[in-house]
Design an enzyme around this catalytic site. Structure first.
Site, PDB file in Angstrom:
ATOM      1  CD  GLU A 210      24.377  43.160  15.705  1.00 36.67           C
ATOM      2  OE1 GLU A 210      25.169  42.261  15.331  1.00 36.67           O
ATOM      3  OE2 GLU A 210      24.554  44.369  15.484  1.00 36.67           O
TER       4      GLU A 210
ATOM      5  CG  ASP B   6      39.755  48.207  33.353  1.00 36.36           C
ATOM      6  OD1 ASP B   6      39.645  47.879  34.546  1.00 36.36           O
ATOM      7  OD2 ASP B   6      40.711  48.863  32.905  1.00 36.36           O
TER       8      ASP B   6
HETATM    9  C1  NOJ Z   1      40.590  48.711  37.127  1.00 39.51           C
HETATM   10  C2  NOJ Z   1      41.101  47.326  37.330  1.00 39.51           C
HETATM   11  O1  NOJ Z   1      40.228  46.633  38.182  1.00 39.51           O
HETATM   12  C3  NOJ Z   1      42.494  47.473  37.878  1.00 39.51           C
HETATM   13  O2  NOJ Z   1      42.992  46.250  38.329  1.00 39.51           O
HETATM   14  C4  NOJ Z   1      43.360  48.090  36.826  1.00 39.51           C
HETATM   15  O3  NOJ Z   1      44.644  48.312  37.350  1.00 39.51           O
HETATM   16  C5  NOJ Z   1      42.786  49.418  36.342  1.00 39.51           C
HETATM   17  N1  NOJ Z   1      41.390  49.349  36.109  1.00 39.51           N
HETATM   18  C6  NOJ Z   1      43.459  49.878  35.080  1.00 39.51           C
HETATM   19  O4  NOJ Z   1      43.087  49.067  34.014  1.00 39.51           O
END
Ligand code: NOJ
Ligand code: CA
Length: 528
Positions: free
Chosen positions: A243, A192
């Site tokens: 790993e 993310d």
């Molecule tokens: C990207 C994610 O896809 C989204 O849904 C989220 O709100 C933001 N990152 C923050 O984590």
């Protein structure tokens, strides 16, 4: 060949996929009960959005415990069973890892609040006595104040404090979390906000260009994005993954526009793949699409990584809706825009064949295969996305692309579960249920199933190369070896289908000899 170079990966937004216990929220048991559907769909892997313990202020992207499952979704034992079951069905599992921020309920943040200004616990986050001018990606300031007067940084919701990646505890924690899940058999991680972990030292002001509603087009090279030091983190993580053998994989969520800077994340000792958002944002027009495809292929070839093709995800307006608009380029979520869903659906069918024929991997967001449109008329009090509140409703947020799937039956919740659904489904989704579409050879679902099956069995598809054919303006035509061609008609009139045996078409071919391809349609051909 490594599986991920040409994989079809299905994105499971767990709370809206299938509800196993009837409380209206999708869960692991529900997903497990539908593994047969996913196998029959013909995908290779599932990417599951965050399933960790979370107060769900941002749909689970606010993690309070990275090593356990939220009770709404099940238990850790359920997750372990799911991973095993998926493997038995021939489906690999990619889980979401959220390293940019935690939940405010994470023990580290709670400790930081308790221990007060100047404490070591505060150093794991970005606490300051004064703020800078950064804005939250969800609207409003990126700083919130705690009782003792200090401010902390949150690029997203106030309940999602940003971690300080210069801190050794933070650096050490994530490899350990990776191992925790690798030891439980996951095949990879979707990272993310992958480009934003490291902030420029001193957190300097931005040059300022806030438009009220955050867009996905903000410039690269900002103090909170794409800092060179972030690559050290992924080199470190790659060693950990290594790993566990060559089959585990990272996919980065990287909204970096500059192709050369984007490619740096995909160097051989960093991430394996990243989402191709330039393609997602592109309008349904031949010229721009071809330019994005060429740019994508060139960018990836430079670092030896396979491209990916994405039409939608849980953050953007569904593409049936986007493609039904006069301007189908995606810059930000908009509502109240005139939309022709029939045209959008036609184009979405053609786009499915286009993406599945391009070289590299392809993502399917749950509901793409059913042709679901964006839902706008949700009751405000049921909207959960913090974007809605933080922009004062200027941006309706992302709930409209997260409405629970319609599985069968004639009325909501359409067998999503035994009870209701956490967001109401439109009544006319009775025509879009998986059960209804399975019985209809012309449905979106039947198109996806056949195309994914062909894609899997045809050696020309997946990883590899593409050769453009000369074609008239408004037509995309390319070949892949051995003996495959894809033709997409983005003009507003019929065109001749070139020589070859049609394998699948997104719309019935016209003419007595079936030699005409309608507008907004695509066909795959066996040419040798
Ligand atoms: C990207 C994610 O896809 C989204 O849904 C989220 O709100 C933001 N990152 C923050 O984590
Ligand atoms: Ca449930």
């Amino acid at each position: 060949m490594t599986w991920w170079r040409g994989a079809a990966i299905y994105q499971v937004y767990l709370r809206s996929f299938a509800d196993g216990n009837g409380d209206g929220i999708g869960d692991i048991a529900g997903l497990e009960s539908r593994l047969g559907y996913l196998r029959e769909l013909g995908v290779d892997a599932l990417w599951i959005n965050p399933w960790y313990v979370s107060p769900m202020a941002d749909g689970g992207y606010d993690v309070a415990d990275y090593r356990d499952i939220d009770p709404a979704f099940g238990t850790l034992a359920d997750a372990e069973r799911l991973i095993e079951a998926a493997h038995r069905f021939g489906l690999r599992i990619i889980v979401d890892i959220v390293p940019n921020h935690t939940s405010a309920l994470h023990p580290w943040f709670q400790e930081a609040l308790r221990d007060g200004p100047g404490s070591p616990a505060r150093e794991r986050f970005h606490f300051r006595d004064e703020t800078n001018n950064w804005q939250s990606r969800f609207g409003g300031p990126a700083w919130s104040q705690v009782d003792d007067g200090q401010w902390y940084l949150h690029l997203f919701d106030a309940t999602q404090p940003d971690l300080n990646w210069d801190h050794p505890d933070v650096r050490a924690e994530f490899p350990s979390i990776l191992r925790f899940w690798l030891d439980r058999g996951v095949d990879g991680f979707r990272i993310d906000v992958a480009a934003r972990l490291v902030k420029q030292a001193g957190l300097p002001d931005k040059r300022g260009r806030f438009e009220g509603v955050p867009t996905f087009t903000d410039a690269d090279g900002e103090p909170d994005k794409d800092r060179p030091e972030v690559h050290e983190i992924y080199r470190d993580w790659r060693t950990v993954l290594g790993e566990y053998g060559p089959d585990r994989v990272f996919v980065g969520e990287i909204w970096v526009r500059d192709p050369e800077r984007f490619a740096r994340y995909l160097r051989p000792d960093e991430l394996h793949t990243a989402f191709n958002f330039e393609f997602l944002k592109c309008a349904w027009e031949a010229g721009p699409l071809r330019a994005v495809i060429d740019q994508t292929i060139a960018t990836h070839a430079g670092v030896g990584a396979p491209p990916t093709w994405v039409l939608a995800n849980h953050d953007v307006t569904r593409h049936v809706t986007r493609y039904g608009r006069a301007n189908s380029m995606f810059l930000k979520r908009e509502h109240g825009v005139p939309t022709d869903l029939a045209a959008g659906t036609r184009r979405a069918r053609a786009a499915a064949l286009l993406t599945m024929a391009l070289p590299g991997g392809v993502y399917v967001y749950q509901g793409d295969e059913l042709g679901l449109p964006e839902v706008f008329d949700l009751p405000d009090e049921l909207r959960e996305d913090p974007v809605f509140a933080r922009t004062g409703g200027l941006d309706l947020g992302r709930d409209g692309c997260r409405v629970p799937l319609p599985w069968g039956g004639d009325a909501p919740p359409f067998e999503f579960g035994k009870g209701g659904a956490w967001l109401p489904q439109p009544a006319d989704w009775r025509d879009l249920t998986a059960a209804r579409q399975l019985g209809d050879p012309d449905s979106m679902l039947s198109l996806y199933r056949l195309a994914l099956r062909l894609r899997r069995s045809d050696p020309a598809l997946g990883d590899g190369e593409l050769r453009w054919r000369d074609s008239e303006p408004g037509v995309l035509a390319f070949e892949r070896d051995p003996g495959f061609a894809c033709v997409v008609n983005l003009t507003d009139r019929e065109i001749d289908v070139p020589a070859g045996e049609p394998l699948i078409a997104s719309a019935p071919l016209e003419g007595t000899q079936r030699t005409r391809l309608p507008a907004d349609a695509a066909v795959w051909l066996r040419t040798a």
